[in-house]
Enzyme design. Structure first.
Site, PDB file in Angstrom:
ATOM      1  N   GLU A  24      -4.707   2.404  -4.126  1.00 23.50           N
ATOM      2  CA  GLU A  24      -3.253   2.480  -4.016  1.00 23.50           C
ATOM      3  C   GLU A  24      -2.627   1.189  -3.535  1.00 23.50           C
ATOM      4  O   GLU A  24      -1.489   1.168  -3.079  1.00 23.50           O
ATOM      5  CB  GLU A  24      -2.854   3.634  -3.083  1.00 23.50           C
ATOM      6  CG  GLU A  24      -3.256   3.462  -1.629  1.00 23.50           C
ATOM      7  CD  GLU A  24      -4.627   4.036  -1.311  1.00 23.50           C
ATOM      8  OE1 GLU A  24      -4.839   4.434  -0.161  1.00 23.50           O
ATOM      9  OE2 GLU A  24      -5.481   4.088  -2.207  1.00 23.50           O
ATOM     10  N   ASP A  53       0.844  -1.193   0.000  1.00 25.71           N
ATOM     11  CA  ASP A  53       0.000   0.000   0.000  1.00 25.71           C
ATOM     12  C   ASP A  53       0.882   1.246   0.000  1.00 25.71           C
ATOM     13  O   ASP A  53       1.855   1.337   0.760  1.00 25.71           O
ATOM     14  CB  ASP A  53      -0.905   0.006   1.236  1.00 25.71           C
ATOM     15  CG  ASP A  53      -1.876   1.173   1.235  1.00 25.71           C
ATOM     16  OD1 ASP A  53      -2.987   1.005   0.724  1.00 25.71           O
ATOM     17  OD2 ASP A  53      -1.523   2.252   1.759  1.00 25.71           O
ATOM     18  N   ILE A  54       0.555   2.223  -0.873  1.00 24.30           N
ATOM     19  CA  ILE A  54       1.315   3.474  -0.935  1.00 24.30           C
ATOM     20  C   ILE A  54       0.952   4.331   0.276  1.00 24.30           C
ATOM     21  O   ILE A  54      -0.221   4.606   0.522  1.00 24.30           O
ATOM     22  CB  ILE A  54       1.008   4.237  -2.232  1.00 24.30           C
ATOM     23  CG1 ILE A  54       1.394   3.376  -3.457  1.00 24.30           C
ATOM     24  CG2 ILE A  54       1.759   5.568  -2.273  1.00 24.30           C
ATOM     25  CD1 ILE A  54       0.992   4.005  -4.774  1.00 24.30           C
TER      26      ILE A  54
END
Length: 363
Positions: A287, A244-245
Site C-alpha cells: 500500500e 502509505d494508505i
C-alpha cells in the site's frame, strides 16, 4: 422557448465525451451517491448528473425523475455548458424567456427552479452538469451554491477516474492477450524453449510497470531518482516522499482483497490526476507509493498536503486517508539515504495519528 446555442468548441467537447465512454452505461454508485447528496443539501426533489451529446441530454444518475433522457433542445443543461466556469441559476423558469414555454416547464415535470454546475474535463470541456431542480420558484443560498459546485467537481473527478481505470483495464486485457500468444508460441517451438524462457526472464527484469495500478514500479522509480541526482549536480533541490494508505489491512480484512485492489487503483489514479508537481510517481509495493520532486522543499510539502487532501476526498464509499513522509536530498547524499529518511518520516506520521505529512529532520 430559446434553443441553446452550440458551444464554440463543440467538436472537441464531443470528442472528449466519447473518450469517457460513459453514455448509455448502467447506473454506478459513485454518481448515484452524488445526486442523492445534492438533492439533500439543496433540499430539492430532483437532482441529475446530465451529459449532453449531439442530439440529447442523457442522465448518468438521477433522483426524483423517471425519464432517462430528453431532447437536447429542451435541456436546461445545454444552456449551462455554454459557461463552463459558472453555475447557471434559474429562479423561476416561467419568467425566463429561454424556458417560459419549454414543454418541461409547462408540462411534467413542471420545472420552476433550476441550478446546474458544469462537469468540466481537465482540458476545460464542459460535458454536462450536476443539476438540481424544483417544482417551486426559489433562490439557492450561497452555501448551497458552493456545495453544488463542490459536488460537480467531485462528479468530474469521478468521471476522470473512471476513464483512467477503463484505459488501464484495456491495457491489462491487451497484456493478457500477448501473454497467451507468447505461451502458444513457446509450445510450438519446444526446441527453443530454454532460449525463450531466458528471453522472457530478461523482459520481466526490464519491465518497470506495476501491473495492478499501471504506475511505474520501485525499480523504475529508483532509476528516475538516480537520473534526477545526476541531473542535479548536487545543486538543484531534490525531494522524495513516501505515501502509505492508512489502515489498508483493515480494508482488505473487512471488505475483501478485490475492494483493496480497487482502493489501490483509485489512489494511483489520484496520484496521476493531482500530483502535477512531482517529477515522478510510483508504486513502491503493498500500500506504499513514492513521489519525486525536483524543486524547493516547501513546494514539495504543499504538493504533498494537496495530494493527501485529494485522496481523502475520493468518492469511494468508504473512509480513506494516507500518511506521507517527505525528505529533501542533502548534498553528497546517496538516494538510498534520502529514501530512508523519508521512510522514517512516514513512520513518524503514522505514530503521530496518520492522515498527515511529516517532514524528515533536515538537521
Amino acid at each position: 422557448m430559446q434553443k441553446p446555442d452550440t458551444p464554440a468548441n463543440e467538436a472537441q467537447r464531443l470528442d472528449a465525451l466519447r473518450r469517457y465512454d460513459i453514455l448509455d452505461t448502467p447506473p454506478e454508485r459513485d454518481f448515484d451517491d452524488l445526486v442523492a447528496i445534492a438533492a439533500a443539501v439543496c433540499d430539492v426533489p430532483i437532482a441529475l448528473v446530465s451529459l449532453i451529446d449531439e442530439q440529447r441530454q442523457w442522465f448518468k444518475a438521477r433522483v426524483g425523475l423517471a425519464a432517462q433522457q430528453t431532447p437536447r433542445e429542451l435541456a436546461f443543461c445545454a444552456h449551462a455548458i455554454l459557461s463552463p466556469d459558472r453555475t447557471l441559476g434559474v429562479p423561476d423558469a416561467r419568467d425566463d424567456a429561454r424556458f417560459a414555454d419549454n414543454p418541461l416547464v409547462v408540462d411534467d415535470p413542471n420545472i420552476r427552479f433550476y441550478a446546474g454546475a458544469p462537469l468540466v474535463t481537465p482540458d476545460g470541456e464542459a460535458l454536462g452538469t450536476l443539476c438540481v431542480i424544483d417544482t417551486k420558484p426559489r433562490e439557492l443560498p450561497a452555501p448551497q451554491q458552493q456545495a453544488l459546485t463542490a459536488l460537480s467537481r467531485q462528479a468530474s473527478r469521478a468521471m476522470e477516474l473512471r476513464r483512467v481505470s477503463g484505459a488501464l483495464a484495456r491495457q491489462l486485457q491487451e497484456s493478457d492477450w500477448y501473454e497467451r500468444r507468447l505461451l502458444q508460441y513457446q509450445g510450438e517451438l519446444e526446441a527453443s524453449h530454454a532460449a525463450l524462457e531466458a528471453s522472457n526472464a530478461d523482459l520481466t527484469e526490464l519491465t518497470r510497470t506495476d501491473v495492478l495500478t499501471g504506475l511505474p514500479n520501485r525499480r523504475a522509480f529508483a532509476l528516475a531518482l538516480e537520473q534526477a541526482v545526476a541531473r542535479s549536480h548536487s545543486a538543484a533541490p531534490l525531494q522524495v516522499a513516501v505515501l502509505d494508505i492508512d489502515h489498508f489491512k483493515t480494508i482488505n480484512d473487512v471488505h475483501g482483497h478485490a475492494e483493496g485492489d480497487r482502493v489501490l487503483q483509485a489512489v494511483a489514479d489520484a496520484l496521476r490526476l493531482y500530483s502535477a508537481g512531482p517529477s515522478g510517481v510510483a508504486r513502491y509495493g503493498g500500500e506504499e507509493f513514492l513521489m519525486l520532486f525536483e524543486g524547493p522543499l516547501h513546494q514539495a510539502l504543499v504538493q504533498c498536503e494537496f495530494v493527501r487532501e485529494a485522496i481523502a476526498n475520493l468518492p469511494l464509499g468508504l473512509p480513506l486517508t494516507v500518511s506521507i513522509g517527505l525528505a529533501g536530498r542533502r548534498a553528497g547524499e546517496d538516494s538510498a539515504a534520502t529514501f530512508a529518511r523519508a521512510d522514517q518520516a512516514l513512520y513518524a506520521a503514522k505514530r503521530g495519528g496518520r492522515n498527515r505529512v511529516v517532514l524528515a529532520d533536515e538537521g
